[in-house]
Design a protein around this motif. Structure first.
Motif, PDB file in Angstrom:
ATOM      1  N   GLU A 199       0.823  -1.220   0.000  1.00 47.78           N
ATOM      2  CA  GLU A 199       0.000   0.000   0.000  1.00 47.78           C
ATOM      3  C   GLU A 199       0.856   1.269   0.000  1.00 47.78           C
ATOM      4  O   GLU A 199       0.401   2.317  -0.435  1.00 47.78           O
ATOM      5  N   GLY A 200       2.114   1.145   0.458  1.00 47.37           N
ATOM      6  CA  GLY A 200       2.982   2.333   0.495  1.00 47.37           C
ATOM      7  C   GLY A 200       3.921   2.422  -0.706  1.00 47.37           C
ATOM      8  O   GLY A 200       4.878   3.203  -0.693  1.00 47.37           O
ATOM      9  N   ALA A 201       3.672   1.620  -1.751  1.00 49.60           N
ATOM     10  CA  ALA A 201       4.606   1.569  -2.885  1.00 49.60           C
ATOM     11  C   ALA A 201       4.756   2.934  -3.562  1.00 49.60           C
ATOM     12  O   ALA A 201       3.801   3.690  -3.696  1.00 49.60           O
ATOM     13  N   ILE A 202       5.980   3.208  -3.982  1.00 48.43           N
ATOM     14  CA  ILE A 202       6.286   4.468  -4.683  1.00 48.43           C
ATOM     15  C   ILE A 202       7.310   4.165  -5.784  1.00 48.43           C
ATOM     16  O   ILE A 202       7.925   3.097  -5.779  1.00 48.43           O
ATOM     17  N   ASP A 203       7.486   5.118  -6.696  1.00 43.36           N
ATOM     18  CA  ASP A 203       8.596   4.960  -7.648  1.00 43.36           C
ATOM     19  C   ASP A 203       9.790   5.781  -7.149  1.00 43.36           C
ATOM     20  O   ASP A 203       9.723   6.387  -6.078  1.00 43.36           O
ATOM     21  N   ARG A 204      10.859   5.792  -7.910  1.00 40.17           N
ATOM     22  CA  ARG A 204      12.082   6.404  -7.397  1.00 40.17           C
ATOM     23  C   ARG A 204      11.984   7.929  -7.265  1.00 40.17           C
ATOM     24  O   ARG A 204      12.817   8.549  -6.611  1.00 40.17           O
ATOM     25  N   ASP A 205      10.953   8.507  -7.891  1.00 39.48           N
ATOM     26  CA  ASP A 205      10.741   9.951  -7.702  1.00 39.48           C
ATOM     27  C   ASP A 205       9.873  10.217  -6.476  1.00 39.48           C
ATOM     28  O   ASP A 205       9.578  11.364  -6.155  1.00 39.48           O
ATOM     29  N   GLY A 206       9.402   9.147  -5.851  1.00 31.35           N
ATOM     30  CA  GLY A 206       8.549   9.320  -4.665  1.00 31.35           C
ATOM     31  C   GLY A 206       7.069   9.376  -5.016  1.00 31.35           C
ATOM     32  O   GLY A 206       6.229   9.606  -4.150  1.00 31.35           O
ATOM     33  N   THR A 207       6.732   9.135  -6.286  1.00 26.65           N
ATOM     34  CA  THR A 207       5.323   9.144  -6.686  1.00 26.65           C
ATOM     35  C   THR A 207       4.673   7.810  -6.310  1.00 26.65           C
ATOM     36  O   THR A 207       5.252   6.749  -6.559  1.00 26.65           O
ATOM     37  N   ALA A 208       3.474   7.895  -5.714  1.00 23.76           N
ATOM     38  CA  ALA A 208       2.784   6.671  -5.281  1.00 23.76           C
ATOM     39  C   ALA A 208       2.481   5.769  -6.477  1.00 23.76           C
ATOM     40  O   ALA A 208       2.122   6.251  -7.555  1.00 23.76           O
ATOM     41  N   ILE A 209       2.628   4.461  -6.267  1.00 26.33           N
ATOM     42  CA  ILE A 209       2.205   3.475  -7.273  1.00 26.33           C
ATOM     43  C   ILE A 209       1.015   2.725  -6.677  1.00 26.33           C
ATOM     44  O   ILE A 209       1.171   1.993  -5.696  1.00 26.33           O
ATOM     45  N   SER A 210      -0.153   2.945  -7.232  1.00 31.68           N
ATOM     46  CA  SER A 210      -1.342   2.280  -6.676  1.00 31.68           C
ATOM     47  C   SER A 210      -1.685   1.040  -7.498  1.00 31.68           C
ATOM     48  O   SER A 210      -1.257   0.886  -8.649  1.00 31.68           O
ATOM     49  N   ALA A 211      -2.508   0.182  -6.880  1.00 33.42           N
ATOM     50  CA  ALA A 211      -2.940  -1.034  -7.573  1.00 33.42           C
ATOM     51  C   ALA A 211      -3.706  -0.671  -8.855  1.00 33.42           C
ATOM     52  O   ALA A 211      -3.531  -1.326  -9.900  1.00 33.42           O
ATOM     53  N   ASP A 212      -4.514   0.378  -8.795  1.00 31.82           N
ATOM     54  CA  ASP A 212      -5.274   0.790  -9.987  1.00 31.82           C
ATOM     55  C   ASP A 212      -4.361   1.255 -11.117  1.00 31.82           C
ATOM     56  O   ASP A 212      -4.619   0.972 -12.290  1.00 31.82           O
ATOM     57  N   MET A 213      -3.295   1.968 -10.751  1.00 33.20           N
ATOM     58  CA  MET A 213      -2.344   2.401 -11.782  1.00 33.20           C
ATOM     59  C   MET A 213      -1.728   1.194 -12.482  1.00 33.20           C
ATOM     60  O   MET A 213      -1.608   1.156 -13.708  1.00 33.20           O
ATOM     61  N   VAL A 214      -1.364   0.210 -11.669  1.00 34.80           N
ATOM     62  CA  VAL A 214      -0.724  -0.985 -12.234  1.00 34.80           C
ATOM     63  C   VAL A 214      -1.711  -1.722 -13.142  1.00 34.80           C
ATOM     64  O   VAL A 214      -1.372  -2.165 -14.244  1.00 34.80           O
ATOM     65  N   LYS A 215      -2.943  -1.810 -12.671  1.00 40.90           N
ATOM     66  CA  LYS A 215      -3.982  -2.486 -13.468  1.00 40.90           C
ATOM     67  C   LYS A 215      -4.138  -1.796 -14.819  1.00 40.90           C
ATOM     68  O   LYS A 215      -4.210  -2.453 -15.878  1.00 40.90           O
ATOM     69  N   ASP A 216      -4.210  -0.454 -14.813  1.00 39.30           N
ATOM     70  CA  ASP A 216      -4.381   0.282 -16.070  1.00 39.30           C
ATOM     71  C   ASP A 216      -3.238   0.011 -17.040  1.00 39.30           C
ATOM     72  O   ASP A 216      -3.451  -0.171 -18.236  1.00 39.30           O
ATOM     73  N   VAL A 217      -2.024  -0.013 -16.503  1.00 44.07           N
ATOM     74  CA  VAL A 217      -0.863  -0.262 -17.366  1.00 44.07           C
ATOM     75  C   VAL A 217      -0.987  -1.635 -18.028  1.00 44.07           C
ATOM     76  O   VAL A 217      -0.829  -1.779 -19.251  1.00 44.07           O
ATOM     77  N   VAL A 218      -1.298  -2.646 -17.208  1.00 40.17           N
ATOM     78  CA  VAL A 218      -1.332  -4.017 -17.734  1.00 40.17           C
ATOM     79  C   VAL A 218      -2.481  -4.179 -18.731  1.00 40.17           C
ATOM     80  O   VAL A 218      -2.307  -4.751 -19.820  1.00 40.17           O
ATOM     81  N   SER A 219      -3.644  -3.636 -18.381  1.00 41.38           N
ATOM     82  CA  SER A 219      -4.782  -3.869 -19.288  1.00 41.38           C
ATOM     83  C   SER A 219      -4.641  -3.040 -20.567  1.00 41.38           C
ATOM     84  O   SER A 219      -4.964  -3.520 -21.647  1.00 41.38           O
ATOM     85  N   LYS A 220      -4.122  -1.821 -20.457  1.00 44.42           N
ATOM     86  CA  LYS A 220      -4.013  -0.994 -21.670  1.00 44.42           C
ATOM     87  C   LYS A 220      -2.846  -1.411 -22.559  1.00 44.42           C
ATOM     88  O   LYS A 220      -2.986  -1.510 -23.767  1.00 44.42           O
ATOM     89  N   THR A 221      -1.693  -1.667 -21.947  1.00 41.24           N
ATOM     90  CA  THR A 221      -0.516  -1.976 -22.766  1.00 41.24           C
ATOM     91  C   THR A 221      -0.543  -3.415 -23.279  1.00 41.24           C
ATOM     92  O   THR A 221      -0.301  -3.666 -24.463  1.00 41.24           O
ATOM     93  N   LEU A 222      -0.843  -4.347 -22.385  1.00 42.97           N
ATOM     94  CA  LEU A 222      -0.765  -5.759 -22.780  1.00 42.97           C
ATOM     95  C   LEU A 222      -2.119  -6.346 -23.187  1.00 42.97           C
ATOM     96  O   LEU A 222      -2.185  -7.460 -23.695  1.00 42.97           O
ATOM     97  N   LYS A 223      -3.184  -5.574 -22.904  1.00 41.89           N
ATOM     98  CA  LYS A 223      -4.554  -6.008 -23.223  1.00 41.89           C
ATOM     99  C   LYS A 223      -4.942  -7.286 -22.475  1.00 41.89           C
ATOM    100  O   LYS A 223      -5.782  -8.055 -22.922  1.00 41.89           O
ATOM    101  N   TYR A 224      -4.287  -7.526 -21.320  1.00 47.51           N
ATOM    102  CA  TYR A 224      -4.710  -8.673 -20.507  1.00 47.51           C
ATOM    103  C   TYR A 224      -5.937  -8.261 -19.716  1.00 47.51           C
ATOM    104  O   TYR A 224      -6.050  -7.115 -19.273  1.00 47.51           O
ATOM    105  N   ASP A 225      -6.830  -9.206 -19.523  1.00 46.88           N
ATOM    106  CA  ASP A 225      -7.990  -8.997 -18.663  1.00 46.88           C
ATOM    107  C   ASP A 225      -7.430  -8.915 -17.224  1.00 46.88           C
ATOM    108  O   ASP A 225      -6.844  -9.876 -16.734  1.00 46.88           O
TER     109      ASP A 225
END
Ligand code: F6P
Length: 363
Positions: A250-276
């Motif tokens: 829940e506290g995940a961030i990238d190296r710039d300190g920007t939060a990485i949320s589960a929804d962000m990750v989901k969007d990346v995977v579904s939009k880029t890879l088109k996985y359900d």
């Protein structure tokens, strides 16, 4: 015999009841009077029926229960000197000068402040005419032992905190369940786990559940993490894997300190890879349910050691924390642990990940 009181403070965790039970029974076994302070520091400030004597049988049938039967709270009043003064009165009027505090770093830091304030608080109570000089002289200071109850395992100075093992068990059971349905539908699942600013639960759950990817605050990925993630997932699929599991602290961030949320990750995977792709946020399920055998025994051992430590303390003794080091119970100065835990946070705020990881480790 001495008079000992036990309370739980901050977020609850599985195994706290076992620790409470052990403090009560070891205390009674050694001839002490033992009190419960219900509802954490709030009960200490409010006094009255919140502070009640414990008996051997009052802690029967709790070792298997999650949460804490004596209640817990995050208390604003205790942060004020006036609140601590009321707490000091409620303790001294019952002859309580030995405390076992079961909580996280905030609760343990509060206990340390209380001890430092104690002589001054008593002076004020004498001046107000609330207590006699004689009573104050009998209780020149309070002895404090801390036990770390938290699912996060975010406290430096102990290998494990009470509740972490059970939370991990909850998480991997949930991930295993998600895997079975993901497999049927060839889906990717992003599972968000707790831990506040600490990635321990996420990292260990990822290892134990054979996840494909994991995001933790202590080791943030570079800003091109989206490419790295998609590359890795597509390799796994290319090798015939039908699903993907990604664990996000829940506290995940990238190296710039920007939060990485589960929804962000989901969007990346579904939009880029088109996985359900689906998100599962485990939430407080992780903090509930029956404690594992490990947490029951950890609570038991720490509680017993806490009472033994109190019996050896004098009014001059600094507060300590009971920690598990390898397989041994050891006593560590409370402030040393708190300061190191705060240093981890400082290093993370300064984006000095190497220092944060080193300080989180054992040496
Ligand atoms: O510290 C334990 C914890 O469960 C964290 O993992 C989480 O961030 C937080 O407490 C949740 O707090 P609350 O129960 O107040 O929502």
């Amino acid at each position: 015999g001495r008079t000992v009181a036990v309370f739980t403070s901050g977020g609850d965790s599985q195994g706290m009841n076992s620790a409470v039970r052990s403090v009560v029974r070891m205390g009674i076994y050694l001839g002490c009077r033992v009190y419960f302070i219900n509802e954490g520091y709030q009960g200490m400030v409010d006094g009255g029926e919140h502070i009640a004597e414990a008996t051997w049988n009052s802690v029967s049938d709790i070792i298997q229960k999650g949460g804490t039967i004596i209640g817990s709270a995050r208390c604003a009043d205790f942060r004020e000197r006036e609140g601590r003064k009321k707490a000091a009165y409620n303790l001294i009027s019952r002859g309580i000068t030995n405390l076992v505090c079961i909580g996280g770093d905030g609760s343990l830091t509060g206990a340390n402040t209380f001890r430092k304030d104690w002589p001054g608080l008593l002076e004020e109570l004498i001046k107000d005419g609330t207590i006699s000089q004689e009573l104050a002289d009998q209780h020149p200071n309070i002895q404090i032992v801390g036990l770390v109850g938290s699912i996060d395992n975010d406290f430096c100075g102990t290998d494990m905190t009470i509740g972490t093992d059970t939370a991990l068990q909850r998480i991997i059971e949930a991930v295993d369940a998600v895997v079975s349905t993901a497999q049927s539908h060839q889906r990717a699942f992003v599972v968000e786990v707790m831990g506040r600013h600490c990635g321990y639960l996420a990292l260990v759950a990822a290892l134990a559940s054979e996840a494909d990817f994991c995001f933790i605050p202590e080791w943030p990925p570079p800003s091109n993490w989206r490419d790295i993630l998609c590359q890795k997932l597509s390799v796994m699929r290319g090798e015939g894997q039908r699903l993907n599991i990604i664990i996000v602290a829940e506290g995940a961030i990238d190296r710039d300190g920007t939060a990485i949320s589960a929804d962000m990750v989901k969007d990346v995977v579904s939009k880029t890879l088109k996985y359900d792709t689906r998100v599962t946020v485990l939430g407080h399920v992780q903090r509930g349910g029956h404690p594992s055998a490990f947490d029951r025994i950890l609570g038991c051992r720490m509680g017993a050691e806490a009472v033994l430590a109190l019996m050896e303390m004098t009014p001059e003794s600094e507060p300590c924390v009971i920690s598990i080091d390898g397989n041994s119970m050891v006593r560590v100065p409370l402030m040393q642990c708190v300061e190191r835990t705060q240093a981890v946070q400082k290093a993370m705020n300064e984006k000095d990940w190497e220092t944060a990881v080193r300080l989180r480790g054992r040496s």
